[in-house]
Design a protein around this motif. Structure first.
Motif, PDB file in Angstrom:
ATOM      1  N   ALA A  52       2.135   0.215   0.572  1.00 34.76           N
ATOM      2  CA  ALA A  52       0.920   1.014   0.401  1.00 34.76           C
ATOM      3  C   ALA A  52       0.630   1.297  -1.069  1.00 34.76           C
ATOM      4  O   ALA A  52      -0.499   1.509  -1.453  1.00 34.76           O
ATOM      5  CB  ALA A  52       1.048   2.328   1.155  1.00 34.76           C
ATOM      6  N   ARG A  53       1.693   1.310  -1.893  1.00 36.91           N
ATOM      7  CA  ARG A  53       1.482   1.743  -3.285  1.00 36.91           C
ATOM      8  C   ARG A  53       0.922   0.600  -4.109  1.00 36.91           C
ATOM      9  O   ARG A  53       1.567   0.098  -5.028  1.00 36.91           O
ATOM     10  CB  ARG A  53       2.787   2.259  -3.866  1.00 36.91           C
TER      11      ARG A  53
ATOM     12  N   ASP B 130       4.043   6.513   1.682  1.00 37.20           N
ATOM     13  CA  ASP B 130       3.994   5.062   1.651  1.00 37.20           C
ATOM     14  C   ASP B 130       3.221   4.513   2.854  1.00 37.20           C
ATOM     15  O   ASP B 130       3.650   3.584   3.528  1.00 37.20           O
ATOM     16  CB  ASP B 130       5.409   4.466   1.620  1.00 37.20           C
ATOM     17  N   ASN B 131       2.099   5.148   3.139  1.00 38.79           N
ATOM     18  CA  ASN B 131       1.221   4.713   4.218  1.00 38.79           C
ATOM     19  C   ASN B 131      -0.157   4.609   3.595  1.00 38.79           C
ATOM     20  O   ASN B 131      -0.542   5.462   2.789  1.00 38.79           O
ATOM     21  CB  ASN B 131       1.275   5.781   5.317  1.00 38.79           C
ATOM     22  N   LYS B 132      -0.904   3.562   3.940  1.00 38.94           N
ATOM     23  CA  LYS B 132      -2.182   3.354   3.233  1.00 38.94           C
ATOM     24  C   LYS B 132      -3.160   4.485   3.478  1.00 38.94           C
ATOM     25  O   LYS B 132      -3.869   4.934   2.579  1.00 38.94           O
ATOM     26  CB  LYS B 132      -2.780   2.016   3.640  1.00 38.94           C
ATOM     27  N   TYR B 133      -3.196   4.973   4.715  1.00 36.75           N
ATOM     28  CA  TYR B 133      -4.099   6.088   5.014  1.00 36.75           C
ATOM     29  C   TYR B 133      -3.700   7.337   4.225  1.00 36.75           C
ATOM     30  O   TYR B 133      -4.550   8.047   3.689  1.00 36.75           O
ATOM     31  CB  TYR B 133      -4.068   6.417   6.510  1.00 36.75           C
ATOM     32  N   LEU B 135      -2.060   7.478   1.397  1.00 38.79           N
ATOM     33  CA  LEU B 135      -2.340   7.327  -0.028  1.00 38.79           C
ATOM     34  C   LEU B 135      -3.825   7.566  -0.300  1.00 38.79           C
ATOM     35  O   LEU B 135      -4.181   8.285  -1.231  1.00 38.79           O
ATOM     36  CB  LEU B 135      -1.935   5.931  -0.500  1.00 38.79           C
ATOM     37  N   ILE B 214      -7.419   8.795   9.904  1.00 38.35           N
ATOM     38  CA  ILE B 214      -6.470   9.284  10.914  1.00 38.35           C
ATOM     39  C   ILE B 214      -6.126  10.748  10.641  1.00 38.35           C
ATOM     40  O   ILE B 214      -6.707  11.628  11.235  1.00 38.35           O
ATOM     41  CB  ILE B 214      -5.185   8.444  10.989  1.00 38.35           C
TER      42      ILE B 214
END
Lengths: 118, 316
Positions: A52-53, B130-133, B135, B214
């Motif tokens: 994600a980073r 460390d999750n796209k949503y 972040l 979410i």
């Protein structure tokens, strides 16, 4: 040490103890049932494809820069506001000059499109 | 005041703030239901009041896992930061004459400083998950809270000019003849909008926007850690309502009834108003929120500072 700061220190210690107490208490009573599917980042059921980073839009940096400029401006204005009556018209005029310089910068940033978010 | 009394106030403020925060979970659901023409929680106890206890038991006994892919230390630290910083802000709020943890001379600056520190909580939560949503939610929260913090500080300048002090007790005392909402109506509106954005409440809950992100920065949180974000949010609502009451609506001042009762009446009015906003308003887009802030709020707050200063001197 002034009396007020002693009270606030006690208050701060209690406030900081609270999350620790809550987390420890919850740890004692909660169940633990790890499973391999729980160990993945949540992405609506689809397996995640990358970390994600990664990179994100530069807009956030521009906002951070704008924040520094205008928040420091706020700090400069507060001493004037609290000593307002003693400074009188001289203070108002000086703040007007100070703000005028900032507003020139603001208009420049506006024209450059720093405030657009697309 | 003697030490024992001070100690009682310290624990009193902590307990009352947390109790109201817990009660708000029930109140918000009931009021939302009322305005949306449903029943809301009405099964557990009289009027569903024991729902609060049921929720507490539930949140303590839920599995609370730390994501293995997350940055462990900051993942646990993030929800703690929001609770501590918001609670610390309550230290300077004067509930009634003498009922204040510490009447600091820099009370207002202390409040602004603590609300700035709250940004760390959501950013660290979004980053460490460390999750796209998460972040995306964390970055949105950072941009939104930093921007609206500037307007929050600037919108209070008029109040400081009128009261001539940062001490919240002195600010309340300065409103004996006239509540500051009258000369500072624009400042009040700007502060309220900035306050809602700071607490990430609807309509400005873009960092957690459940229909697009979410749950945003707390998507990976569960159990007690999620509960702490929840408590932090409700404490934030109480804090902003208290600050509006203190800064613009004369705090504990009012006829007949004792000061603390007036204070609570005013605070609950604003809490109910925030819940009404949630029931009534849709969420704007993020670019609309940011351009509203930098293109409308900023010029207005700056104009408010200068006009207030000039008017106060002209009439003095």
């Amino acid at each position: 040490m002034p009396e007020g700061y002693l009270a606030i220190s006690i208050f701060a210690v209690c406030a900081m103890a609270l999350p620790i107490v809550l987390l420890v208490a919850a740890k004692l009573v909660r169940p633990s049932a790890p499973a391999s599917t729980k160990m993945e980042p949540y992405e609506c059921g689809i397996p995640p494809v990358s970390d994600a980073r990664g990179r994100y839009t530069v807009r956030f940096y521009i906002i951070a820069i704008l924040f520094v400029i205008f928040d420091v401006e706020t700090i400069f204005l507060f001493p004037w506001a609290v000593r307002f009556k003693q400074l009188g018209w001289f203070g108002v005029a000086e703040v007007a000059v100070f703000l005028a310089i900032l507003i020139v910068g603001y208009i420049w940033a506006y024209k450059k499109g720093a405030l657009e978010w697309v | 005041m003697n030490g024992l009394y001070q100690l009682a106030v310290v624990f009193g403020v902590l307990v009352v703030a947390l109790t109201i925060a817990a009660g708000l979970i029930w109140l918000e659901r009931r009021l939302l239901a009322l305005w949306q023409d449903r029943y809301g929680p009405n099964r557990v106890g009289p009027f569903g009041l024991f729902q609060v206890l049921a929720d507490m038991i539930k949140i303590f006994t839920k599995e609370d896992w730390t994501a293995p892919f997350a940055d462990k230390a900051t993942f646990i630290l993030a929800p703690a930061i929001i609770v501590v910083t918001v609670l610390l802000s309550f230290a300077v709020v004067p509930f009634a004459p003498g009922i204040v943890v510490a009447d600091l001379d820099i009370g207002l600056l202390f409040f602004l400083g603590m609300s700035s520190l709250g940004v760390y909580s959501v950013v660290l939560a979004g980053w460490s998950s460390d999750n796209k949503y998460s972040l995306l939610g964390g970055m949105r929260a950072a941009a939104q809270m930093l921007s609206y913090e500037v307007f929050m500080g600037l919108s209070l300048m008029g109040v400081v000019v009128l009261a001539g002090s940062f001490s919240l007790t002195a600010i309340v005392e300065a409103q004996r003849n006239l509540w500051f909402v009258v000369p500072q109506f624009l400042g009040f509106l700007l502060f309220m909008i900035a306050g809602i954005a700071e607490t990430r409440r609807l309509p400005f809950d873009l960092p957690e926007a459940e229909s697009e992100l979410i749950a945003g920065y707390h998507a990976e949180y569960s159990g007690m850690k999620f509960g702490m974000f929840f408590v932090g949010e409700y404490l934030g609502i109480i804090l902003i309502s208290s600050m509006i009451t203190v800064l613009f609506f004369g705090g504990w001042l009012g006829p007949v009834l004792p000061g603390i009762v007036w204070f609570l009446i005013k605070v609950f009015f604003f809490i109910a108003f925030f819940i009404l906003l949630r029931a009534a308003l849709p969420r704007p887009r993020f670019d609309q929120l940011m351009s509203w802030g930098w293109k409308v709020m900023l010029p207005l707050t700056l104009a408010n500072v200068l006009v207030t200063g000039a008017l106060v001197l002209a009439f003095a």
